[in-house]
Design a protein around this motif. Structure first.
Motif, PDB file in Angstrom:
ATOM      1  N   ALA A  33      -4.541   2.979   0.779  1.00 42.80           N
ATOM      2  CA  ALA A  33      -3.325   2.199   1.372  1.00 42.80           C
ATOM      3  C   ALA A  33      -2.642   3.150   1.994  1.00 42.80           C
ATOM      4  N   MET A  34      -1.827   2.716   2.819  1.00 42.07           N
ATOM      5  CA  MET A  34      -1.005   3.361   3.908  1.00 42.07           C
ATOM      6  C   MET A  34       0.521   2.846   4.005  1.00 42.07           C
ATOM      7  N   GLY A  35       1.342   3.656   3.769  1.00 40.11           N
ATOM      8  CA  GLY A  35       2.664   3.196   3.736  1.00 40.11           C
ATOM      9  C   GLY A  35       3.698   3.879   4.811  1.00 40.11           C
ATOM     10  N   TRP A  36       4.794   3.173   5.118  1.00 41.93           N
ATOM     11  CA  TRP A  36       5.787   3.838   6.181  1.00 41.93           C
ATOM     12  C   TRP A  36       7.072   3.866   5.238  1.00 41.93           C
ATOM     13  N   LEU A  47      10.484   3.057   0.762  1.00 37.80           N
ATOM     14  CA  LEU A  47       9.296   2.518   1.371  1.00 37.80           C
ATOM     15  C   LEU A  47       9.757   1.341   2.083  1.00 37.80           C
ATOM     16  N   VAL A  48       9.281   1.253   3.721  1.00 39.36           N
ATOM     17  CA  VAL A  48       9.746   0.443   4.489  1.00 39.36           C
ATOM     18  C   VAL A  48       8.795  -0.864   4.512  1.00 39.36           C
ATOM     19  N   ALA A  49       7.553  -0.428   4.623  1.00 37.76           N
ATOM     20  CA  ALA A  49       6.264  -1.266   4.627  1.00 37.76           C
ATOM     21  C   ALA A  49       5.076  -0.623   4.279  1.00 37.76           C
ATOM     22  N   TYR A  93      10.849   8.341   9.879  1.00 34.70           N
ATOM     23  CA  TYR A  93      10.278   7.715   9.622  1.00 34.70           C
ATOM     24  C   TYR A  93       8.751   8.583   9.078  1.00 34.70           C
ATOM     25  N   TYR A  94       8.184   8.238   7.739  1.00 32.86           N
ATOM     26  CA  TYR A  94       7.226   8.921   7.536  1.00 32.86           C
ATOM     27  C   TYR A  94       5.950   8.009   7.140  1.00 32.86           C
ATOM     28  N   CYS A  95       4.746   8.403   7.493  1.00 35.97           N
ATOM     29  CA  CYS A  95       3.422   7.780   7.185  1.00 35.97           C
ATOM     30  C   CYS A  95       2.914   8.564   5.902  1.00 35.97           C
ATOM     31  N   SER A 100      -4.043   4.378  -4.522  1.00 42.32           N
ATOM     32  CA  SER A 100      -3.479   3.820  -6.026  1.00 42.32           C
ATOM     33  C   SER A 100      -2.766   2.502  -5.462  1.00 42.32           C
ATOM     34  N   GLY A 101      -3.723   1.582  -5.029  1.00 44.59           N
ATOM     35  CA  GLY A 101      -3.169   0.336  -5.045  1.00 44.59           C
ATOM     36  C   GLY A 101      -2.293   0.215  -3.950  1.00 44.59           C
ATOM     37  N   LEU A 102      -1.164  -0.471  -4.076  1.00 52.41           N
ATOM     38  CA  LEU A 102      -0.009  -0.661  -3.130  1.00 52.41           C
ATOM     39  C   LEU A 102       1.361  -0.168  -3.641  1.00 52.41           C
ATOM     40  N   PRO A 103       1.743   1.020  -4.089  1.00 48.07           N
ATOM     41  CA  PRO A 103       2.771   1.414  -4.933  1.00 48.07           C
ATOM     42  C   PRO A 103       3.909   1.539  -3.946  1.00 48.07           C
ATOM     43  N   GLU A 104       5.160   1.347  -4.489  1.00 47.83           N
ATOM     44  CA  GLU A 104       6.295   1.349  -3.803  1.00 47.83           C
ATOM     45  C   GLU A 104       7.080   2.693  -4.225  1.00 47.83           C
TER      46      GLU A 104
END
Length: 122
Positions: A33-36, A47-49, A93-95, A100-104
């Protein structure tokens, strides 16, 4: 070694748009999973998205309807399309990547990029 390289940040007027990209290497991108995240001056990182390996998405309430996260597994890249930008979107903004799933929470993300500055002028 693992690398996450963000690009696409810059200075934009309120109401404008930017597209951030994050190129990943050194791990099996398609199963992560990837987060911004973003961190504004004097603020905590938030966490933005985020997008899961299967395409499920999460958005911070304040960006819903304005930001869109997407991924291209063939290019090992995740994107953040940002429209109708507001001065309060100004931040680094960080990538980040997690298995682990879709953590916040930031602590659940294993790999991080160096960040790209987004500045929205009023």
């Amino acid at each position: 070694q693992v690398q996450l390289v963000e690009s696409g940040g810059g200075l934009v007027q309120a109401g404008g748009s930017l597209r951030l990209s994050c190129a990943a290497s050194g791990f099996i991108f398609r199963i992560y999973a990837m987060g911004w995240f973003r961190q504004g001056p004097g603020k905590e990182r938030e966490l933005v998205a985020a997008i899961s390996s299967g395409g499920r998405t999460y958005y911070l309430d304040s960006v819903k309807g304005r930001f869109t996260i997407s991924r291209d597994n063939a290019k090992n890249t995740v994107y953040l399309e940002m429209n109708s930008l507001k001065p309060e979107d100004t931040a680094v903004y960080y990538c980040a990547a997690t298995s682990s799933g879709l953590p916040e929470v930031a602590g659940a993300y294993r790999y991080w990029g160096q960040g790209t500055q987004v500045t929205v002028s009023s």
